[in-house]
Design an enzyme around this catalytic site. Structure first.
Site, PDB file in Angstrom:
ATOM      1  CB  CYS A   2      58.609 -23.555   4.930  1.00 18.37           C
ATOM      2  SG  CYS A   2      59.097 -25.010   5.826  1.00 18.37           S
ATOM      3  NE  ARG A  27      59.890 -16.811   5.247  1.00 18.27           N
ATOM      4  CZ  ARG A  27      59.012 -16.126   5.994  1.00 18.27           C
ATOM      5  NH1 ARG A  27      58.925 -14.835   5.873  1.00 18.27           N
ATOM      6  NH2 ARG A  27      58.225 -16.744   6.832  1.00 18.27           N
ATOM      7  CD1 TRP A  75      65.315 -23.959   7.932  1.00 20.28           C
ATOM      8  CD2 TRP A  75      63.914 -24.740   9.498  1.00 20.28           C
ATOM      9  NE1 TRP A  75      65.942 -23.869   9.151  1.00 20.28           N
ATOM     10  CE2 TRP A  75      65.109 -24.341  10.130  1.00 20.28           C
ATOM     11  CE3 TRP A  75      62.891 -25.256  10.290  1.00 20.28           C
ATOM     12  CZ2 TRP A  75      65.315 -24.446  11.496  1.00 20.28           C
ATOM     13  CZ3 TRP A  75      63.095 -25.369  11.660  1.00 20.28           C
ATOM     14  CH2 TRP A  75      64.302 -24.963  12.246  1.00 20.28           C
ATOM     15  CG  ASN A 100      55.390 -22.243   4.746  1.00 20.98           C
ATOM     16  OD1 ASN A 100      55.921 -23.045   4.000  1.00 20.98           O
ATOM     17  ND2 ASN A 100      55.517 -20.931   4.611  1.00 20.98           N
ATOM     18  N   GLY A 101      54.463 -24.942   8.240  1.00 20.30           N
ATOM     19  CA  GLY A 101      53.865 -25.266   9.538  1.00 20.30           C
ATOM     20  C   GLY A 101      54.048 -26.736   9.859  1.00 20.30           C
ATOM     21  CD  GLU A 483      71.619  -8.874  19.395  1.00 23.74           C
ATOM     22  OE1 GLU A 483      70.990  -9.761  19.985  1.00 23.74           O
ATOM     23  OE2 GLU A 483      71.624  -8.761  18.151  1.00 23.74           O
ATOM     24  CE  LYS A 487      72.874  -9.648  15.363  1.00 23.75           C
ATOM     25  NZ  LYS A 487      71.964 -10.588  16.038  1.00 23.75           N
ATOM     26  CD  GLU A 490      71.855 -14.818  15.342  1.00 23.77           C
ATOM     27  OE1 GLU A 490      70.673 -15.064  15.118  1.00 23.77           O
ATOM     28  OE2 GLU A 490      72.323 -13.659  15.317  1.00 23.77           O
ATOM     29  CG  HIS A 506      78.725 -15.978  41.546  1.00 23.73           C
ATOM     30  ND1 HIS A 506      78.857 -16.311  42.870  1.00 23.73           N
ATOM     31  CD2 HIS A 506      78.564 -14.628  41.509  1.00 23.73           C
ATOM     32  CE1 HIS A 506      78.766 -15.221  43.613  1.00 23.73           C
ATOM     33  NE2 HIS A 506      78.585 -14.187  42.808  1.00 23.73           N
ATOM     34  CE  LYS A 605      65.563 -11.113   9.401  1.00 18.61           C
ATOM     35  NZ  LYS A 605      66.574 -10.603  10.343  1.00 18.61           N
TER      36      LYS A 605
HETATM   37  C1  G6P Z   1      65.008 -15.911  14.653  1.00 16.33           C
HETATM   38  C2  G6P Z   1      65.917 -14.938  13.922  1.00 16.33           C
HETATM   39  C3  G6P Z   1      66.424 -13.871  14.885  1.00 16.33           C
HETATM   40  C4  G6P Z   1      65.266 -13.202  15.588  1.00 16.33           C
HETATM   41  C5  G6P Z   1      64.325 -14.204  16.257  1.00 16.33           C
HETATM   42  C6  G6P Z   1      63.035 -13.550  16.722  1.00 16.33           C
HETATM   43  O1  G6P Z   1      65.749 -16.637  15.573  1.00 16.33           O
HETATM   44  O2  G6P Z   1      67.003 -15.618  13.350  1.00 16.33           O
HETATM   45  O3  G6P Z   1      67.189 -12.907  14.181  1.00 16.33           O
HETATM   46  O4  G6P Z   1      65.759 -12.317  16.554  1.00 16.33           O
HETATM   47  O5  G6P Z   1      63.950 -15.215  15.322  1.00 16.33           O
HETATM   48  O6  G6P Z   1      62.343 -13.099  15.596  1.00 16.33           O
HETATM   49  P1  G6P Z   1      61.347 -11.894  15.568  1.00 16.33           P
HETATM   50  O7  G6P Z   1      60.925 -11.777  14.119  1.00 16.33           O
HETATM   51  O8  G6P Z   1      60.199 -12.270  16.459  1.00 16.33           O
HETATM   52  O9  G6P Z   1      62.057 -10.683  16.043  1.00 16.33           O
END
Ligand code: G6P
Length: 610
Positions: A2, A27, A75, A100-101, A483, A487, A490, A506, A605
């Site tokens: 949010c 975000r 959100w 927010n929250g 990672e 990616k 995501e 395994h 984000k």
């Molecule tokens: C969300 C974002 C990711 C990020 C993660 C941790 O899932 O989409 O891209 O890696 O949060 O966020 P931070 O701001 O703590 O790195």
């Protein structure tokens, strides 16, 4: 997650609020709304499901005039994404609230308010704040007092902004667990959940602390802390550039940010590492004194940041002479853990506001860690303010939800931390110089790697009709495989998993067939022969492989394997170098699949709720 924007000004603020919301789109959100007190003191509100542009279009046909207003991107947490659940929420045509929250005791409060005949029109937890403020105002002498009385009854997390049509000279804001930043203008003041929203109107900001409640008028900001004492929160000029939110020549933020990595790393190194001289003060005043005593490092992070911490564990234990453990924040915060002697708690976070990481840091304060350090990209964020030490990555604003340059600059910070701890634990000067030299080659090396974009784009075609993918790596490339898999899932919604290649037998070997592409990260290093055996295991089962390797690793393309030739680099920086081709691969696969690269579905984000 949010987003909040609010303003108290003489001029009409609808455009400022909508522009602010657009700058927070990155975000992640599902609906948007704005409420403004009209010149006739009426409460006027427009909300829309979907993109901020839908709200902007609605405001074109239904313009809102007025200088005091609040706006929000939602959100969904409580109640489905819908217009009626979108913020701002209102009470009795006078009070409007954005939040927010999560209010955890909303059911109990809702029942109480229903006894006072308040009618609820949404399924949100937020609506209780709206009616509570209205209720408290029946006895309170000011909006400020009513909000203070309201927040005392709330359990959970909030960053909230409250507006009253009967008192339109001010908004009252409160923070507990969800960040809020005040923006100072000339004869007008602003509030937002992220300073990005306000960069078009001001560069001067102060962050509220946990428990603060503030009254914002055109000319004044009055803040009280959680105990009700008047406090000042220092206002600072932001260094974030106004156009940080522009895509420039690039089609997506993710691509722009991928290409910005050489510059982001140059900026992160500047003034901190030259020759083999590391400026340890860059971790904060007194860092060297603390590092001298550290025998163990506990790293805590989420998402992509967790993967950078995983790489750091390999570096710290191999080169810095300290033991290291790494854990996902949401797990760490809810288990009883043992704290070794002289342990440093390191949080890693792009945003500095991730709820679980922040909660883990707060918990660690009671657990007896010697000190806390955060590796973070946002100055003034909660993690930076609440940690003893901070290393600021200089990635610049990262807008794409999929983290790219924040990740690689975190790795650079963690390598510098390896040097800083290593020199107190027997790392020779020659080794220090060797590592420092390798780090300094990174920007140019990454520029070479970016030249692989065209062949990787061509390769991406192979993935267009695939539903699954497996990533393999060994040693410090295992987290890079993780990672890479993150990616891909995501942004292209292809199910992707990563395995330490030694684990193939395994379980995952059972999945191998021609429909399961296997991506292997394979620079020449001590483990390459082991990895080659794993590659043969895949080949023997008819698997199709995509191998990212340098010339010394000696792989050759054939009908079962496509080799992508990655430039040679020093071993220690290879995890950073091999990250970029995987970022490019996921980007181009997502382009072919036509997904929303910068704002993938269901993701945010900055995850400010747990
Ligand atoms: C969300 C974002 C990711 C990020 C993660 C941790 O899932 O989409 O891209 O890696 O949060 O966020 P931070 O701001 O703590 O790195």
């Amino acid at each position: 997650m949010c987003g909040i924007v609010g303003a108290v000004a003489q001029r009409d603020v609808a455009d400022i609020l909508v522009e602010g919301l657009k700058r927070l789109e990155y975000r992640g959100y599902d609906s948007a709304g704005v409420a403004i007190v009209g010149h006739d003191d009426s409460l006027n509100r427009v909300r829309r499901l979907g993109k901020v542009q839908e709200l902007a279009d609605a405001l074109k046909s239904e313009p809102l005039a007025g200088g005091t207003g609040i706006a929000h991107t939602r959100w969904a947490t409580h109640g489905a994404p819908s217009e009626s659940n979108a913020h701002p929420h209102t009470s009795n045509e006078t009070i409007a609230v954005v939040h927010n929250g999560i209010i955890e005791n909303h059911n109990e409060l809702r029942e109480k308010l229903q006894q006072f005949d308040y009618q609820f029109t949404s399924e949100t937890d937020t609506e209780v704040i709206t009616h509570l403020v209205h209720h408290e105002l029946k006895t309170a002498s000011s909006l400020m007092e009513a909000v203070q009385k309201t927040v005392k009854q709330l359990e959970g997390a909030y960053g909230t902004v409250v507006m009253d049509t009967r008192d339109k000279e001010r908004v009252v804001v409160a923070r507990s667990g969800s960040p809020l930043v005040i923006g100072y203008g000339l004869g007008e003041n602003f509030i937002a959940s992220d300073l990005m929203a306000l960069l078009p109107v001001t560069r001067k900001f102060s962050y509220l602390e946990e428990g603060d409640v503030a009254e914002i008028t055109r000319f004044d900001v009055t803040i009280v802390d959680k105990d009700g004492n008047s406090v000042e929160r220092e206002a600072k000029e932001s260094e974030v550039s106004h156009d940080a939110g522009d895509k420039g020549e690039y089609r997506h933020y993710m691509l722009k940010e991928t290409y910005e990595q050489p510059t982001a790393i140059r900026n992160t190194l500047e003034g901190r590492l030259s020759g083999s001289q590391l400026n340890v003060d860059t971790f904060g005043a007194g860092a060297d004194e603390i590092f001298k005593e550290i025998e163990h490092v506990q790293i805590i992070a989420c998402g992509t940041s967790y993967h950078s911490g995983m790489v750091a564990r390999y570096w710290l234990e191999a080169h810095a002479g300290v033991s290291c453990n790494i854990e996902i924040a949401s797990e760490f915060r809810y288990r009883k853990s043992h704290v070794p002697k002289n342990a440093l708690l390191v949080t890693i976070s792009q945003s500095g506001e991730t709820a679980d990481t922040l909660a883990a840091l707060r918990l660690a304060k009671d657990l007896g860690y010697k000190a806390s350090l955060t590796i973070c990209n946002v100055a003034g964020s909660s993690l930076v303010r609440e940690s003893d030490l901070a290393f600021m990555t200089k990635a610049g604003a990262e807008i794409g939800v999929a983290s790219t340059k924040a990740f690689t600059t975190q790795l650079v910070g963690l390598l510098m931390m390896t040097l800083a701890l290593g020199k107190h634990n027997g790392m020779s000067e020659a080794k220090q110089a060797e590592i420092a030299h390798s780090i300094l080659t990174l920007p140019n090396k990454l520029e070479e790697v970016l030249a692989l974009a065209a062949p990787i784009e061509a390769l991406a075609e192979d993935f267009a009709d695939k539903h699954h993918a497996l990533f393999l790596g060994r040693g410090d490339q295992y987290p890079i495989a993780m990672e890479g898999a993150l990616k891909l899932k995501e942004i292209s919604y292809i199910h992707a998993e990563a395995y330490a290649a030694g684990e193939l037998k395994h379980g995952p070997l059972a999945l191998i067939d021609a429909e399961m592409p296997v991506i292997v990260v394979a620079p020449q290093n001590d483990l390459i022969e082991k990895l080659k055996s794993n590659v043969e295991e895949v080949r023997a089962r008819g698997g199709l492989m995509y191998v990212f390797a340098d010339s010394k690793a000696n792989f050759a393309s054939d009908e079962t394997m496509k080799v992508i030739d990655v430039p040679l680099c020093d071993d220690i920086i290879a995890p950073i170098v091999y990250t970029l081709p995987l970022q490019l691969l996921s980007y181009y696969v997502a382009i072919i699949k036509g997904t929303d690269v910068d704002q993938p579905r269901n993701l945010a984000k900055s995850v400010t709720v747990e």
